[in-house]
Scaffold this motif. Sequence first.
Motif, short mmCIF file in Angstrom:
data_model
loop_
_atom_site.label_atom_id
_atom_site.label_comp_id
_atom_site.label_asym_id
_atom_site.label_seq_id
_atom_site.Cartn_x
_atom_site.Cartn_y
_atom_site.Cartn_z
N SER A 131 2.92 -44.03 -35.75
CA SER A 131 4.32 -43.60 -35.73
C SER A 131 5.17 -44.51 -34.84
O SER A 131 6.39 -44.55 -34.98
N GLY A 132 4.52 -45.21 -33.92
CA GLY A 132 5.26 -46.07 -33.01
C GLY A 132 6.02 -45.32 -31.94
O GLY A 132 6.86 -45.89 -31.24
N GLU A 133 5.72 -44.04 -31.76
CA GLU A 133 6.48 -43.21 -30.82
C GLU A 133 5.77 -43.02 -29.48
O GLU A 133 6.39 -42.61 -28.50
N ARG A 134 4.46 -43.31 -29.43
CA ARG A 134 3.71 -43.06 -28.21
C ARG A 134 3.58 -44.34 -27.38
O ARG A 134 3.19 -45.38 -27.90
N SER A 135 3.90 -44.23 -26.11
CA SER A 135 3.78 -45.37 -25.20
C SER A 135 2.58 -45.18 -24.28
O SER A 135 2.22 -44.05 -23.93
N VAL A 136 1.97 -46.28 -23.88
CA VAL A 136 0.84 -46.22 -22.96
C VAL A 136 1.20 -46.76 -21.58
O VAL A 136 0.45 -46.58 -20.63
N ALA A 137 2.34 -47.44 -21.49
CA ALA A 137 2.77 -47.99 -20.21
C ALA A 137 4.28 -48.15 -20.23
O ALA A 137 4.91 -48.12 -21.30
N VAL A 138 4.86 -48.33 -19.06
CA VAL A 138 6.30 -48.48 -18.96
C VAL A 138 6.65 -49.42 -17.82
O VAL A 138 5.92 -49.50 -16.82
N GLY A 194 -9.28 -50.69 -27.35
CA GLY A 194 -8.31 -49.85 -26.65
C GLY A 194 -8.31 -50.02 -25.15
O GLY A 194 -7.63 -49.27 -24.44
N ASN A 195 -9.09 -50.99 -24.64
CA ASN A 195 -9.10 -51.23 -23.20
C ASN A 195 -7.81 -51.93 -22.78
O ASN A 195 -7.36 -52.86 -23.45
N ILE A 196 -7.26 -51.49 -21.67
CA ILE A 196 -5.99 -52.03 -21.17
C ILE A 196 -6.25 -52.81 -19.88
O ILE A 196 -6.92 -52.32 -18.97
N THR A 197 -5.70 -54.02 -19.83
CA THR A 197 -5.87 -54.87 -18.65
C THR A 197 -4.53 -55.44 -18.26
O THR A 197 -3.73 -55.80 -19.11
N THR A 198 -4.30 -55.54 -16.95
CA THR A 198 -3.07 -56.21 -16.49
C THR A 198 -3.43 -57.31 -15.51
O THR A 198 -4.54 -57.38 -15.01
N THR A 199 -2.47 -58.17 -15.28
CA THR A 199 -2.64 -59.17 -14.25
C THR A 199 -2.70 -58.48 -12.89
O THR A 199 -2.32 -57.32 -12.76
N ALA A 200 -3.21 -59.21 -11.89
CA ALA A 200 -3.47 -58.59 -10.59
C ALA A 200 -2.23 -57.95 -9.99
O ALA A 200 -2.28 -56.86 -9.42
N THR A 201 -1.09 -58.62 -10.09
CA THR A 201 0.17 -58.05 -9.64
C THR A 201 1.01 -57.73 -10.86
O THR A 201 1.35 -58.62 -11.63
N SER A 202 1.31 -56.46 -11.08
CA SER A 202 1.97 -56.08 -12.33
C SER A 202 3.00 -54.99 -12.14
O SER A 202 2.83 -54.09 -11.31
N SER A 203 4.08 -55.08 -12.93
CA SER A 203 5.12 -54.04 -12.92
C SER A 203 4.87 -52.98 -13.99
O SER A 203 5.60 -51.99 -14.04
N PHE A 204 3.88 -53.20 -14.85
CA PHE A 204 3.56 -52.22 -15.89
C PHE A 204 2.87 -51.01 -15.25
O PHE A 204 1.90 -51.16 -14.51
N LYS A 205 3.35 -49.83 -15.58
CA LYS A 205 2.76 -48.59 -15.05
C LYS A 205 2.21 -47.77 -16.22
O LYS A 205 2.93 -47.49 -17.19
N LEU A 206 0.94 -47.39 -16.10
CA LEU A 206 0.31 -46.59 -17.16
C LEU A 206 0.93 -45.21 -17.23
O LEU A 206 1.29 -44.62 -16.21
N MET A 207 1.01 -44.68 -18.44
CA MET A 207 1.57 -43.35 -18.64
C MET A 207 0.44 -42.35 -18.89
O MET A 207 -0.63 -42.71 -19.33
#
Length: 330
Positions: free
Chosen positions: A223-230, A317-330
Amino acid sequence: MRVSRRAFLASLVLAPLWGCAGTTGVDADETIQSSFFCFDTACVIGGVMSQELLDEVVARCQGFEGTLSRTIESSDVGRINTAGGKPVQVQPETAELIAAALDYCAQSEGLFDITIGAVSELWDFHEGVVPDDEAIQAALPHVGWQGVHVDLNASTVTLGDPAARLDLGGIAKGYVADVIIDQLASAGVESGFVNLGGNVKVLGPKADGSPWNVGVRDPDDASGERSVAVVRTTGGSVVTSGLYERQFEHEGKRYWHILDPRTGYPASSDIVSASLYTERSIDGDGFTKPLFMLGHDAALDFLEAHGIDGLLIDGHGNITTTATSSFKLM
């Protein structure tokens, strides 16, 4: 969904909670917006501005499509592609964009290549057309960004290989988002946003002073309506590229739109979605595409080496970010 200790990633969905007031009949201190179709995607531009200015930037955005589209013969890109290797006079902004794009080609060592047009014109992701391998192999020798020559002073572009074909679809939206935001800022706008499909850039906070919320879509959500990070931000850009964005199935095999310039076929990758948070939207465009060719681990190393804030999602479905990140998991 497992989250890597290094950080996290998913696909981009603009989920800003801005409470828009509509496009007409509003006071000067209210947020207005305009939705339109451009660059083969749904677009939205808005903010605290006059309706006249909003109409102006929307028209400018649409004008870029007529200048930069590979499929419009009269566009700058269309004329370059059919010039038989002769210099072509183009709009200064077109020359500027192509010159900038060549830098991303160089930094990615050709994993991003704006001459992919010789191959991309063979594929049709709307009609689900898979080209013959013979045609792809014949086109591959004409993919080579080093043969593109730009004279910024004269605003000319020349293809050293007459059979080469430019395709700016992988970077044009980032450039345009930056231009539109710069125009709004020059006009005195202090609160605005541009959403060109997977490219989102914001200017200042929302009208109430709070940050914009730019969501990263769950690639498993049809549906494209669900977010996993913001990302909560008052400036900068979030760009997401995903293999799921444009794809089709043919004879039991799935094909997606991110093509590997080394093979002419869709990228073979353990990454399904890549999101970058950068100051300039063109950086997000220029650096997301090579990540799919690099693969998950090398992609993270690339982002860390270039100091880029990123989030990746793999096929499990594994989520990875760089060491310093502004992305916040929901």
